[in-house]
Design a protein around this motif. Structure first.
Motif, PDB file in Angstrom:
ATOM      1  N   GLN A   1       0.542   4.357   4.103  1.00 17.55           N
ATOM      2  CA  GLN A   1      -0.071   3.632   5.181  1.00 17.55           C
ATOM      3  C   GLN A   1       0.838   3.824   6.667  1.00 17.55           C
ATOM      4  O   GLN A   1       1.910   2.963   6.555  1.00 17.55           O
TER       5      GLN A   1
ATOM      6  N   SER B   1       3.156  -1.745   3.814  1.00 15.96           N
ATOM      7  CA  SER B   1       3.096  -0.251   3.417  1.00 15.96           C
ATOM      8  C   SER B   1       4.548   0.031   2.960  1.00 15.96           C
ATOM      9  O   SER B   1       5.558  -0.347   3.406  1.00 15.96           O
TER      10      SER B   1
ATOM     11  N   THR C   1       0.809  -1.336  -0.056  1.00 20.80           N
ATOM     12  CA  THR C   1       0.020   0.135  -0.021  1.00 20.80           C
ATOM     13  C   THR C   1       0.881   1.192  -0.018  1.00 20.80           C
ATOM     14  O   THR C   1       2.102   1.326   0.105  1.00 20.80           O
ATOM     15  N   ASP C   2       0.322   2.537  -0.021  1.00 17.66           N
ATOM     16  CA  ASP C   2       0.743   3.636  -0.114  1.00 17.66           C
ATOM     17  C   ASP C   2       0.944   4.697   1.081  1.00 17.66           C
ATOM     18  O   ASP C   2      -0.481   5.221   1.141  1.00 17.66           O
TER      19      ASP C   2
END
Length: 469
Positions: A34, A300, A31-32
């Protein structure tokens, strides 16, 4: 003689089939922006993530999981190559129309493709948006996604596919006008923002645009849909999918089904929607009897972008966030699950990093590692509950330099290397920093003067590592 040849051929066929049957499918979800505390299993109070919590319980929850850099491109390159920024050359963030990661770097996808895998990158790429730097040039059979962060803009060098889905009243002519604006602005972000086209990003399939501007509110669903489709299209091969959601990087979007539903505002809506769709992926793998032989890794790319306040996450109990070498910037949630091999219900405090994924995945996939110096270590014994303690130092990065080191409970950062970029609230360090991160997770007490012995020990580790570069 003919009988001998038939026996040899049959033996080779059996060995080949056995290798394929025992190679796991691999799904890496990255994810980005997070934060560490943005999953309910990691302490989130206003964000509910039942599917990711269940994923953690089915394997190991890594509470001391680190990325190699606290900025997007550098972190992603390190994960895919198993090499720190000082080795692979990706030390910052790529913008549209720029060169990307060198093709000479070898990715996990290339390693697995050589071992018989079907490979796909689905989601945010951010390692170059020119054909020679897109996923299809780095070992991925298929790519569908946003080539960089979702707050960027179309590149003036991007090519359109024959069939393009245009949104927001766009036509091909209007999209090409946007490209001319970008070219005339010389990729200067202030001018592009002034023109009103910043945050209008393309979706690529392969090397060309197939949608513009991207309908961002549906991206989490569509990334999972594409991942499921890739499994369906490759029933006879082991599958590797590198699925990289574009959020919770700003700007945030949630579909109507999730918008306004969480107690965590739009940021929480975004994560709860992502959790739901990851649950759909796990359900699909379970229904199709693939789950037991699928290694799923979740993490992340760096900590939260705190400057965006309620549109950013939390790294509590750790300090600061993205763009820093403080714990909040580089310590992220990490989950590894594989029902048939990874022991369930583990919570590990061992220092593990994204650099360890390349050698670990290659080991389980029976794949040959590249002929390059790697910075990670095989985690198989830890994951299978056979090894209690790891003792590998984790070296920190600052642009193209080694910034410090974490070894066990201790962390050392060189002067002026704690912060880079617009971090939000983090102060930079005029003097070196020494923290005991077990006793002082918020990094408030610099023990530089009190523990010169520990400073010297960690400095020696850094010098020894720098000599390998």
């Amino acid at each position: 003689m003919a009988l001998i040849f038939r026996f040899i051929a049959l033996s080779l066929f059996v060995v080949c089939c056995y290798a394929q049957a025992t190679q796991p499918n691999v799904v890496v979800i990255f994810t980005d922006d997070q934060g560490y505390a943005d999953l309910s299993g990691y302490g989130a109070e206003k964000i509910k993530t039942p599917n990711l919590d269940a994923l953690a319980k089915s394997g190991v929850q890594l509470n001391s999981f680190y990325v190699a850099s606290s900025v997007c491109s550098a972190s992603r390159a390190a994960l895919l190559t198993g090499r720190r920024p000082v080795r692979n050359g990706v030390t910052g963030v790529y913008f549209p129309d720029r060169n990307g990661m060198k093709q000479s770097e070898v990715t996990i996808a290339e390693v697995l493709k050589n071992a018989g895998y079907a490979t796909a990158a689905i989601g945010k790429w951010h390692l170059g948006d020119k054909p020679q730097t897109l996923p299809t040039a780095q070992g991925f059979d298929y790519y569908w996604g946003v080539p960089f962060s979702n707050d960027m803009y179309i590149g003036h060098t991007h090519q359109f596919a024959q069939q393009v889905k245009f949104n927001q009243g766009y036509t091909l002519e209007k999209a090409k006008r946007d490209q001319q604006i970008v070219k005339k602005a010389g990729n200067k972000r202030a001018l592009i923002k002034q023109a009103g086209i910043k945050e209008l990003v393309p979706i690529f399939e392969g090397e060309k645009i197939v949608e513009y501007p991207a309908e961002q509110a549906s991206l989490s669903r569509r990334f999972v849909d594409k991942t499921i489709n890739f499994f369906q299209q490759n029933p006879s091969q082991p599958v590797f999918v590198y699925m990289t959601p574009a959020m919770p990087h700003v700007p945030l979007f949630a579909s109507p089904e999730f918008k306004g539903k969480s107690a965590g505002g739009l940021y929480g809506d975004t994560l709860e929607e992502l959790d739901f769709h990851i649950g759909r992926l796990v359900d699909y793998l379970t229904r199709t009897n693939k789950r037991d032989n699928t290694l799923i890794i979740f993490a992340s790319d760096n900590g939260p972008w705190l400057g965006y306040k309620d549109h950013a996450g939390s790294a509590k109990p750790y300090s600061h966030g993205k763009f820093t070498n403080y714990e909040g910037g580089i310590r992220v949630p990490g989950i590894i699950s594989w029902p048939s091999r990874v022991k369930a219900n583990q919570i590990s405090q061992q220092v593990v990093t994204t650099l360890d994924l390349m050698p670990t995945i290659a080991y389980y996939a029976k794949a040959s590692l590249p002929n390059k110096v790697l910075d990670g270590h095989n985690l198989a014994e830890l994951l299978e509950g056979k090894q209690g303690t790891l003792s590998n130092p984790h070296f920190l990065s600052f642009k193209n330099k080694v910034a410090g080191v974490i070894m066990g409970d201790w962390k050392y950062i060189k002067p002026m290397m704690a912060v880079y970029g617009k971090s939000g609230r983090a102060p930079n360090n005029k003097q070196a920093l020494l923290f005991n991160i077990k006793n002082d997770p918020a990094e408030q007490n610099n023990l530089l003067q009190q523990r010169p012995d520990k400073v010297q020990q960690l400095q020696r580790l850094i010098v020894a590592y720098e000599q390998t570069l």
